[in-house]
Design a protein around this motif. Structure first.
Motif, PDB file in Angstrom:
ATOM      1  N   LYS A  97       0.962  -0.853   0.071  1.00  0.00           N
ATOM      2  CA  LYS A  97      -0.226  -0.442   0.070  1.00  0.00           C
ATOM      3  C   LYS A  97       0.723   1.336   0.301  1.00  0.00           C
ATOM      4  N   GLN A 123      -6.937   7.346  -1.844  1.00  0.00           N
ATOM      5  CA  GLN A 123      -8.327   6.616  -2.791  1.00  0.00           C
ATOM      6  C   GLN A 123      -7.041   5.917  -4.419  1.00  0.00           C
ATOM      7  N   MET A 126      -5.459   2.667  -3.099  1.00  0.00           N
ATOM      8  CA  MET A 126      -6.596   1.495  -3.231  1.00  0.00           C
ATOM      9  C   MET A 126      -7.114   1.325  -4.318  1.00  0.00           C
ATOM     10  N   SER A 127      -6.848   1.969  -5.343  1.00  0.00           N
ATOM     11  CA  SER A 127      -8.286   1.842  -6.227  1.00  0.00           C
ATOM     12  C   SER A 127      -7.285   1.188  -7.002  1.00  0.00           C
ATOM     13  N   LEU A 129      -4.571  -0.827  -6.239  1.00  0.00           N
ATOM     14  CA  LEU A 129      -4.456  -1.880  -5.722  1.00  0.00           C
ATOM     15  C   LEU A 129      -6.022  -3.306  -5.913  1.00  0.00           C
ATOM     16  N   GLN A 130      -6.343  -2.758  -6.015  1.00  0.00           N
ATOM     17  CA  GLN A 130      -7.547  -3.874  -6.801  1.00  0.00           C
ATOM     18  C   GLN A 130      -7.177  -4.487  -7.634  1.00  0.00           C
ATOM     19  N   ASN A 131      -6.776  -3.910  -8.492  1.00  0.00           N
ATOM     20  CA  ASN A 131      -6.227  -4.846  -9.746  1.00  0.00           C
ATOM     21  C   ASN A 131      -5.002  -5.934  -8.815  1.00  0.00           C
ATOM     22  N   GLN A 132      -5.003  -7.361 -10.118  1.00  0.00           N
ATOM     23  CA  GLN A 132      -3.986  -7.903  -9.235  1.00  0.00           C
ATOM     24  C   GLN A 132      -3.008  -7.985  -9.222  1.00  0.00           C
ATOM     25  N   GLU A 134      -1.644  -5.466 -10.892  1.00  0.00           N
ATOM     26  CA  GLU A 134      -0.916  -4.451 -10.260  1.00  0.00           C
ATOM     27  C   GLU A 134      -0.592  -4.085  -8.995  1.00  0.00           C
ATOM     28  N   TYR A 135      -1.255  -5.361  -7.840  1.00  0.00           N
ATOM     29  CA  TYR A 135      -0.371  -5.388  -7.187  1.00  0.00           C
ATOM     30  C   TYR A 135       0.577  -6.515  -6.434  1.00  0.00           C
TER      31      TYR A 135
END
Length: 181
Positions: A97, A123, A126-127, A129-132, A134-135
Protein backbone atom coordinates in the motif's frame (compact mmCIF):
# COMPACT_ATOMS: atom_id res chain seq x y z
CA UNK A 1 14.22 31.15 -10.64
CA UNK A 2 16.56 29.66 -13.22
CA UNK A 3 18.89 28.31 -10.53
CA UNK A 4 16.03 26.53 -8.75
CA UNK A 5 14.93 25.06 -12.09
CA UNK A 6 18.45 23.84 -12.85
CA UNK A 7 18.74 22.31 -9.37
CA UNK A 8 15.41 20.55 -9.82
CA UNK A 9 16.50 19.12 -13.18
CA UNK A 10 19.78 17.98 -11.64
CA UNK A 11 18.00 16.35 -8.71
CA UNK A 12 15.50 14.54 -10.96
CA UNK A 13 18.32 13.34 -13.24
CA UNK A 14 20.34 12.05 -10.31
CA UNK A 15 17.31 10.17 -8.98
CA UNK A 16 16.68 8.60 -12.37
CA UNK A 17 20.30 7.50 -12.76
CA UNK A 18 20.44 6.24 -9.18
CA UNK A 19 17.54 3.94 -10.10
CA UNK A 20 19.42 2.80 -13.20
CA UNK A 21 22.52 2.20 -11.07
CA UNK A 22 20.45 0.14 -8.64
CA UNK A 23 19.12 -1.97 -11.53
CA UNK A 24 22.68 -2.54 -12.67
CA UNK A 25 23.72 -3.60 -9.16
CA UNK A 26 20.95 -6.19 -9.18
CA UNK A 27 21.90 -7.41 -12.67
CA UNK A 28 25.58 -7.69 -11.71
CA UNK A 29 24.85 -9.51 -8.44
CA UNK A 30 22.47 -11.92 -10.18
CA UNK A 31 25.08 -12.66 -12.86
CA UNK A 32 27.76 -13.23 -10.22
CA UNK A 33 25.49 -15.49 -8.16
CA UNK A 34 24.58 -17.54 -11.21
CA UNK A 35 28.28 -17.92 -12.05
CA UNK A 36 29.43 -18.86 -8.55
CA UNK A 37 26.57 -20.79 -6.91
CA UNK A 38 26.57 -24.22 -8.52
CA UNK A 39 23.94 -26.89 -7.98
CA UNK A 40 22.07 -29.44 -10.05
CA UNK A 41 18.44 -28.95 -10.90
CA UNK A 42 16.19 -32.03 -10.74
CA UNK A 43 16.18 -32.36 -14.55
CA UNK A 44 14.23 -35.60 -14.72
CA UNK A 45 11.46 -34.24 -12.49
CA UNK A 46 11.34 -30.89 -14.30
CA UNK A 47 11.15 -32.62 -17.68
CA UNK A 48 8.14 -34.68 -16.57
CA UNK A 49 6.58 -31.62 -14.94
CA UNK A 50 6.92 -29.55 -18.13
CA UNK A 51 5.36 -32.30 -20.26
CA UNK A 52 2.40 -32.61 -17.91
CA UNK A 53 1.85 -28.92 -17.16
CA UNK A 54 2.73 -27.07 -20.37
CA UNK A 55 0.40 -27.64 -23.32
CA UNK A 56 3.13 -26.50 -25.75
CA UNK A 57 5.52 -29.19 -24.52
CA UNK A 58 4.59 -32.75 -25.40
CA UNK A 59 7.90 -34.59 -25.83
CA UNK A 60 10.94 -35.14 -23.66
CA UNK A 61 13.09 -33.38 -26.27
CA UNK A 62 10.86 -30.28 -26.19
CA UNK A 63 10.93 -30.30 -22.40
CA UNK A 64 14.73 -30.46 -22.35
CA UNK A 65 14.95 -27.57 -24.83
CA UNK A 66 12.58 -25.56 -22.65
CA UNK A 67 14.64 -26.37 -19.54
CA UNK A 68 17.76 -24.98 -21.21
CA UNK A 69 15.87 -21.69 -21.75
CA UNK A 70 14.56 -21.70 -18.18
CA UNK A 71 17.79 -22.76 -16.47
CA UNK A 72 19.13 -19.36 -15.34
CA UNK A 73 15.70 -18.14 -14.25
CA UNK A 74 15.02 -21.26 -12.20
CA UNK A 75 18.47 -21.18 -10.63
CA UNK A 76 18.12 -17.52 -9.69
CA UNK A 77 14.64 -18.04 -8.24
CA UNK A 78 16.03 -20.75 -5.97
CA UNK A 79 19.04 -18.64 -4.96
CA UNK A 80 16.83 -15.59 -4.40
CA UNK A 81 14.39 -17.61 -2.30
CA UNK A 82 17.24 -18.86 -0.11
CA UNK A 83 18.67 -15.35 0.34
CA UNK A 84 15.19 -14.06 1.22
CA UNK A 85 14.68 -16.90 3.70
CA UNK A 86 18.05 -16.38 5.40
CA UNK A 87 17.39 -12.63 5.67
CA UNK A 88 13.73 -12.99 6.71
CA UNK A 89 12.53 -10.98 3.70
CA UNK A 90 8.75 -10.70 3.70
CA UNK A 91 6.39 -8.30 2.00
CA UNK A 92 3.17 -7.35 3.74
CA UNK A 93 0.05 -5.60 2.48
CA UNK A 94 0.91 -2.35 4.27
CA UNK A 95 4.25 -2.14 2.47
CA UNK A 96 2.52 -2.71 -0.87
CA UNK A 97 0.00 0.00 0.00
CA UNK A 98 2.84 2.41 0.86
CA UNK A 99 4.58 1.56 -2.42
CA UNK A 100 1.37 2.24 -4.35
CA UNK A 101 0.93 5.57 -2.56
CA UNK A 102 4.54 6.59 -3.31
CA UNK A 103 4.26 5.52 -6.96
CA UNK A 104 1.05 7.49 -7.46
CA UNK A 105 2.55 10.52 -5.74
CA UNK A 106 5.72 10.34 -7.89
CA UNK A 107 3.73 9.88 -11.07
CA UNK A 108 1.51 12.86 -10.35
CA UNK A 109 4.55 14.93 -9.35
CA UNK A 110 6.01 14.31 -12.82
CA UNK A 111 2.99 16.11 -14.25
CA UNK A 112 3.24 19.00 -11.82
CA UNK A 113 0.42 17.74 -9.61
CA UNK A 114 1.95 18.38 -6.19
CA UNK A 115 -0.95 19.71 -4.17
CA UNK A 116 -3.35 16.76 -4.24
CA UNK A 117 -4.81 15.99 -0.80
CA UNK A 118 -3.47 12.90 0.99
CA UNK A 119 -6.95 11.40 1.17
CA UNK A 120 -7.33 11.60 -2.61
CA UNK A 121 -3.90 10.03 -3.12
CA UNK A 122 -4.86 7.21 -0.74
CA UNK A 123 -8.08 6.60 -2.69
CA UNK A 124 -6.20 6.47 -6.00
CA UNK A 125 -3.63 4.08 -4.51
CA UNK A 126 -6.30 1.81 -3.05
CA UNK A 127 -8.12 1.79 -6.37
CA UNK A 128 -4.92 0.77 -8.16
CA UNK A 129 -4.39 -2.05 -5.67
CA UNK A 130 -7.76 -3.55 -6.59
CA UNK A 131 -6.09 -4.67 -9.82
CA UNK A 132 -4.36 -7.96 -8.94
CA UNK A 133 -1.65 -7.48 -11.57
CA UNK A 134 -0.80 -4.06 -10.17
CA UNK A 135 -0.77 -5.44 -6.62
CA UNK A 136 1.58 -8.24 -7.70
CA UNK A 137 3.84 -5.81 -9.58
CA UNK A 138 4.13 -3.52 -6.57
CA UNK A 139 4.62 -6.46 -4.22
CA UNK A 140 7.48 -7.70 -6.37
CA UNK A 141 8.93 -4.17 -6.47
CA UNK A 142 8.93 -4.00 -2.66
CA UNK A 143 10.57 -7.44 -2.57
CA UNK A 144 13.19 -6.35 -5.13
CA UNK A 145 13.93 -3.19 -3.13
CA UNK A 146 14.53 -5.32 -0.04
CA UNK A 147 16.81 -7.64 -2.00
CA UNK A 148 18.71 -4.63 -3.33
CA UNK A 149 19.27 -3.44 0.25
CA UNK A 150 20.62 -6.89 1.15
CA UNK A 151 22.95 -6.81 -1.84
CA UNK A 152 24.16 -3.29 -1.07
CA UNK A 153 24.85 -4.23 2.56
CA UNK A 154 26.56 -7.56 1.84
CA UNK A 155 28.37 -7.18 -1.46
CA UNK A 156 31.53 -5.18 -1.98
CA UNK A 157 30.61 -2.54 -4.53
CA UNK A 158 33.15 -0.74 -6.67
CA UNK A 159 31.67 2.72 -6.87
CA UNK A 160 32.99 5.27 -9.29
CA UNK A 161 31.77 8.61 -10.51
CA UNK A 162 31.19 8.87 -14.22
CA UNK A 163 29.85 11.44 -16.62
CA UNK A 164 26.41 11.07 -18.12
CA UNK A 165 27.87 9.82 -21.44
CA UNK A 166 30.11 7.29 -19.67
CA UNK A 167 27.12 6.07 -17.67
CA UNK A 168 25.05 5.59 -20.83
CA UNK A 169 27.95 3.72 -22.49
CA UNK A 170 28.40 1.41 -19.48
CA UNK A 171 24.70 0.59 -19.21
CA UNK A 172 24.40 0.06 -22.97
CA UNK A 173 27.34 -2.35 -22.93
CA UNK A 174 26.00 -4.22 -19.89
CA UNK A 175 22.56 -4.55 -21.49
CA UNK A 176 24.15 -5.85 -24.70
CA UNK A 177 26.04 -8.46 -22.66
CA UNK A 178 22.80 -9.49 -20.92
CA UNK A 179 20.99 -9.85 -24.23
CA UNK A 180 23.78 -12.05 -25.61
CA UNK A 181 23.89 -14.29 -22.54
Amino acid sequence: SEEAFRNKIKEESENMYNKESDKQIINDVVAKLLDTVQFDLPTEFLTKWLISSNENVSTEEQAKEELVKMDKGLRYQLIEAKIAEVNNVEVNAEEVKEAAFAAIKDQLKMYGQTSIPEETLQQIAMSALQNQEEYNRLSYQVFTDKMLDIFKNNVKLNEKEVTFDEFVDIITEKNKELAEA
